[in-house]
Scaffold this motif. Structure first.
Motif, PDB file in Angstrom:
ATOM      1  N   SER A 167       1.733 -11.622  -3.175  1.00 26.27           N
ATOM      2  CA  SER A 167       0.699 -12.122  -2.250  1.00 26.27           C
ATOM      3  C   SER A 167      -0.693 -11.785  -2.767  1.00 26.27           C
ATOM      4  O   SER A 167      -1.629 -12.577  -2.615  1.00 26.27           O
ATOM      5  CB  SER A 167       0.906 -11.554  -0.844  1.00 26.27           C
ATOM      6  N   ASP A 168      -0.852 -10.621  -3.415  1.00 25.67           N
ATOM      7  CA  ASP A 168      -2.159 -10.246  -3.988  1.00 25.67           C
ATOM      8  C   ASP A 168      -2.576 -11.255  -5.052  1.00 25.67           C
ATOM      9  O   ASP A 168      -3.732 -11.692  -5.089  1.00 25.67           O
ATOM     10  CB  ASP A 168      -2.082  -8.855  -4.622  1.00 25.67           C
ATOM     11  N   VAL A 169      -1.629 -11.592  -5.936  1.00 23.34           N
ATOM     12  CA  VAL A 169      -1.932 -12.529  -7.025  1.00 23.34           C
ATOM     13  C   VAL A 169      -2.278 -13.903  -6.459  1.00 23.34           C
ATOM     14  O   VAL A 169      -3.251 -14.539  -6.886  1.00 23.34           O
ATOM     15  CB  VAL A 169      -0.755 -12.615  -8.023  1.00 23.34           C
ATOM     16  N   ARG A 170      -1.519 -14.358  -5.485  1.00 25.13           N
ATOM     17  CA  ARG A 170      -1.798 -15.681  -4.899  1.00 25.13           C
ATOM     18  C   ARG A 170      -3.172 -15.708  -4.219  1.00 25.13           C
ATOM     19  O   ARG A 170      -3.905 -16.697  -4.329  1.00 25.13           O
ATOM     20  CB  ARG A 170      -0.696 -16.066  -3.912  1.00 25.13           C
ATOM     21  N   GLU A 171      -3.506 -14.627  -3.536  1.00 25.52           N
ATOM     22  CA  GLU A 171      -4.828 -14.553  -2.892  1.00 25.52           C
ATOM     23  C   GLU A 171      -5.946 -14.600  -3.932  1.00 25.52           C
ATOM     24  O   GLU A 171      -6.957 -15.278  -3.739  1.00 25.52           O
ATOM     25  CB  GLU A 171      -4.947 -13.259  -2.069  1.00 25.52           C
ATOM     26  N   GLU A 172      -5.767 -13.857  -5.024  1.00 23.77           N
ATOM     27  CA  GLU A 172      -6.785 -13.853  -6.077  1.00 23.77           C
ATOM     28  C   GLU A 172      -6.904 -15.234  -6.725  1.00 23.77           C
ATOM     29  O   GLU A 172      -8.010 -15.721  -6.992  1.00 23.77           O
ATOM     30  CB  GLU A 172      -6.447 -12.793  -7.132  1.00 23.77           C
ATOM     31  N   GLU A 173      -5.753 -15.876  -6.962  1.00 22.09           N
ATOM     32  CA  GLU A 173      -5.789 -17.224  -7.543  1.00 22.09           C
ATOM     33  C   GLU A 173      -6.564 -18.181  -6.637  1.00 22.09           C
ATOM     34  O   GLU A 173      -7.411 -18.951  -7.108  1.00 22.09           O
ATOM     35  CB  GLU A 173      -4.358 -17.745  -7.740  1.00 22.09           C
ATOM     36  N   GLN A 174      -6.274 -18.121  -5.342  1.00 21.54           N
ATOM     37  CA  GLN A 174      -6.947 -19.010  -4.393  1.00 21.54           C
ATOM     38  C   GLN A 174      -8.445 -18.715  -4.311  1.00 21.54           C
ATOM     39  O   GLN A 174      -9.266 -19.623  -4.186  1.00 21.54           O
ATOM     40  CB  GLN A 174      -6.313 -18.897  -2.993  1.00 21.54           C
ATOM     41  N   LEU A 175      -8.797 -17.438  -4.387  1.00 23.35           N
ATOM     42  CA  LEU A 175     -10.211 -17.050  -4.342  1.00 23.35           C
ATOM     43  C   LEU A 175     -10.983 -17.712  -5.473  1.00 23.35           C
ATOM     44  O   LEU A 175     -12.048 -18.307  -5.253  1.00 23.35           O
ATOM     45  CB  LEU A 175     -10.338 -15.525  -4.426  1.00 23.35           C
ATOM     46  N   TRP A 176     -10.455 -17.633  -6.692  1.00 19.21           N
ATOM     47  CA  TRP A 176     -11.175 -18.181  -7.841  1.00 19.21           C
ATOM     48  C   TRP A 176     -11.166 -19.698  -7.831  1.00 19.21           C
ATOM     49  O   TRP A 176     -12.159 -20.330  -8.216  1.00 19.21           O
ATOM     50  CB  TRP A 176     -10.625 -17.592  -9.144  1.00 19.21           C
ATOM     51  N   LEU A 177     -10.076 -20.306  -7.354  1.00 21.65           N
ATOM     52  CA  LEU A 177     -10.073 -21.766  -7.189  1.00 21.65           C
ATOM     53  C   LEU A 177     -11.136 -22.190  -6.181  1.00 21.65           C
ATOM     54  O   LEU A 177     -11.857 -23.166  -6.396  1.00 21.65           O
ATOM     55  CB  LEU A 177      -8.690 -22.247  -6.736  1.00 21.65           C
ATOM     56  N   SER A 178     -11.254 -21.416  -5.094  1.00 26.22           N
ATOM     57  CA  SER A 178     -12.234 -21.746  -4.048  1.00 26.22           C
ATOM     58  C   SER A 178     -13.669 -21.572  -4.547  1.00 26.22           C
ATOM     59  O   SER A 178     -14.600 -22.175  -4.009  1.00 26.22           O
ATOM     60  CB  SER A 178     -12.012 -20.879  -2.799  1.00 26.22           C
ATOM     61  N   ARG A 179     -13.837 -20.766  -5.579  1.00 26.36           N
ATOM     62  CA  ARG A 179     -15.167 -20.569  -6.173  1.00 26.36           C
ATOM     63  C   ARG A 179     -15.473 -21.606  -7.248  1.00 26.36           C
ATOM     64  O   ARG A 179     -16.504 -21.525  -7.921  1.00 26.36           O
ATOM     65  CB  ARG A 179     -15.282 -19.158  -6.757  1.00 26.36           C
ATOM     66  N   GLY A 180     -14.551 -22.551  -7.405  1.00 23.72           N
ATOM     67  CA  GLY A 180     -14.804 -23.653  -8.323  1.00 23.72           C
ATOM     68  C   GLY A 180     -14.273 -23.478  -9.726  1.00 23.72           C
ATOM     69  O   GLY A 180     -14.573 -24.284 -10.620  1.00 23.72           O
ATOM     70  N   VAL A 181     -13.470 -22.436  -9.963  1.00 20.46           N
ATOM     71  CA  VAL A 181     -12.892 -22.248 -11.297  1.00 20.46           C
ATOM     72  C   VAL A 181     -11.740 -23.240 -11.463  1.00 20.46           C
ATOM     73  O   VAL A 181     -10.751 -23.185 -10.741  1.00 20.46           O
ATOM     74  CB  VAL A 181     -12.393 -20.807 -11.501  1.00 20.46           C
ATOM     75  N   SER A 182     -11.888 -24.161 -12.410  1.00 23.54           N
ATOM     76  CA  SER A 182     -10.851 -25.175 -12.621  1.00 23.54           C
ATOM     77  C   SER A 182     -10.325 -25.186 -14.052  1.00 23.54           C
ATOM     78  O   SER A 182      -9.395 -25.919 -14.371  1.00 23.54           O
ATOM     79  CB  SER A 182     -11.406 -26.561 -12.271  1.00 23.54           C
ATOM     80  N   SER A 183     -10.934 -24.404 -14.930  1.00 27.54           N
ATOM     81  CA  SER A 183     -10.459 -24.306 -16.318  1.00 27.54           C
ATOM     82  C   SER A 183     -10.631 -22.867 -16.779  1.00 27.54           C
ATOM     83  O   SER A 183     -11.456 -22.124 -16.246  1.00 27.54           O
ATOM     84  CB  SER A 183     -11.256 -25.249 -17.227  1.00 27.54           C
ATOM     85  N   VAL A 184      -9.823 -22.496 -17.770  1.00 28.46           N
ATOM     86  CA  VAL A 184      -9.892 -21.121 -18.270  1.00 28.46           C
ATOM     87  C   VAL A 184      -9.995 -21.123 -19.794  1.00 28.46           C
ATOM     88  O   VAL A 184      -9.558 -22.070 -20.441  1.00 28.46           O
ATOM     89  CB  VAL A 184      -8.656 -20.308 -17.808  1.00 28.46           C
ATOM     90  N   PRO A 185     -10.628 -20.048 -20.339  1.00 31.50           N
ATOM     91  CA  PRO A 185     -11.148 -18.908 -19.598  1.00 31.50           C
ATOM     92  C   PRO A 185     -12.468 -19.228 -18.886  1.00 31.50           C
ATOM     93  O   PRO A 185     -13.270 -20.008 -19.382  1.00 31.50           O
ATOM     94  CB  PRO A 185     -11.393 -17.858 -20.689  1.00 31.50           C
ATOM     95  N   THR A 186     -12.649 -18.607 -17.736  1.00 31.55           N
ATOM     96  CA  THR A 186     -13.953 -18.570 -17.073  1.00 31.55           C
ATOM     97  C   THR A 186     -14.327 -17.093 -16.953  1.00 31.55           C
ATOM     98  O   THR A 186     -13.569 -16.311 -16.388  1.00 31.55           O
ATOM     99  CB  THR A 186     -13.914 -19.230 -15.688  1.00 31.55           C
ATOM    100  N   VAL A 187     -15.454 -16.740 -17.539  1.00 27.01           N
ATOM    101  CA  VAL A 187     -15.894 -15.348 -17.569  1.00 27.01           C
ATOM    102  C   VAL A 187     -17.102 -15.223 -16.639  1.00 27.01           C
ATOM    103  O   VAL A 187     -18.132 -15.866 -16.872  1.00 27.01           O
ATOM    104  CB  VAL A 187     -16.268 -14.909 -18.999  1.00 27.01           C
ATOM    105  N   VAL A 188     -16.949 -14.431 -15.579  1.00 23.38           N
ATOM    106  CA  VAL A 188     -18.000 -14.314 -14.567  1.00 23.38           C
ATOM    107  C   VAL A 188     -18.648 -12.932 -14.677  1.00 23.38           C
ATOM    108  O   VAL A 188     -17.964 -11.906 -14.572  1.00 23.38           O
ATOM    109  CB  VAL A 188     -17.428 -14.539 -13.151  1.00 23.38           C
ATOM    110  N   PHE A 189     -19.956 -12.926 -14.886  1.00 24.12           N
ATOM    111  CA  PHE A 189     -20.707 -11.684 -15.051  1.00 24.12           C
ATOM    112  C   PHE A 189     -21.425 -11.326 -13.750  1.00 24.12           C
ATOM    113  O   PHE A 189     -22.161 -12.147 -13.198  1.00 24.12           O
ATOM    114  CB  PHE A 189     -21.733 -11.828 -16.178  1.00 24.12           C
TER     115      PHE A 189
END
Length: 221
Positions: A167-189
């Motif tokens: 559930s932790d991993v799924r929540e984190e995945e959804q968080l980054w998708l909701s922030r607009g991450v659609s391709s990887v790698p995405t490096v956020v500073f």
């Protein structure tokens, strides 16, 4: 005096450009070691969340997903191999390699973050898949990789045999998708500046210097 820098590295363990991006970033941080005190947190992203346990031939998969011909796939592998060599990483994938489900690898990475061993585990997972031709969905291989970086093997096996951290991993995945991450790698500073793709060392050095300057209220020409 060095400045603190928080880095979220959103990636998948079966993404070759994530390898290139990570080693470019690590080299940049080595160059900037007197200027920046960085903390890297690996965030989960699954390129193929519906992939079955048996995996799929890489050529078939890329043709289905992206419409690439075998010749295009071969050229892409050559480009990635060269970029990997530039940052000291050996890619040995070929047309017989397979794509696998990586969800369980992300669960182990989440746990490794709590143990302070996320980076060594991430590097070991990349090497196991791209250099050694391993299967990042195989529980036996995952437990062995975890043990190889100093994590407790029995604990790893218990996590893999259960749904722990799912559930932790799924929540984190959804968080980054909701922030607009659609391709990887995405490096956020520092939670606000994003660099995408397997960028070269110089690009990361320039981006980090720009971010640190803005954080201090200065300007960089």
């Amino acid at each position: 005096m060095s400045s603190a820098l928080k880095i979220d590295f959103v990636s998948d363990v079966s993404c070759p450009w994530c390898v290139v991006g990570l080693y470019g970033l690590l080299r940049a941080l080595e160059i900037l070691r007197d200027e920046v005190q960085a903390e890297i947190r690996f965030q989960p992203f699954e390129l193929n969340p519906k992939m079955g346990a048996e995996g799929q031939n890489i050529g078939e998969h890329i043709q289905e997903k992206y419409g690439s011909t075998p010749e295009q796939s071969q050229k892409n592998r050559e480009v990635i191999r060269a970029r990997g060599a530039d940052v000291g990483f050996a890619f040995r994938t070929d047309s017989n390699s397979r794509i696998y489900n990586t969800f369980d690898a992300h669960r182990l990475l989440h746990w490794a973050g709590e143990e302070g061993l996320q980076l060594p585990l991430k590097e070991a997972l990349f090497k196991a898949y791209f250099t050694d031709g391993g299967n990042p969905s195989d529980h036996g291989q995952l437990a062995q990789i975890a043990e190889s970086v100093g994590l407790d093997r029995q604990r790893a096996e218990a996590i893999l045999a259960s749904d722990e951290f799912a559930s932790d991993v799924r929540e984190e995945e959804q968080l980054w998708l909701s922030r607009g991450v659609s391709s990887v790698p995405t490096v956020v500073f520092n939670g606000q500046y994003a660099v995408t793709g397997g960028q070269p060392v110089d690009t990361f050095v320039g981006a980090i210097r720009q971010i640190m300057s803005e954080a201090k209220g200065g300007t960089v020409n």
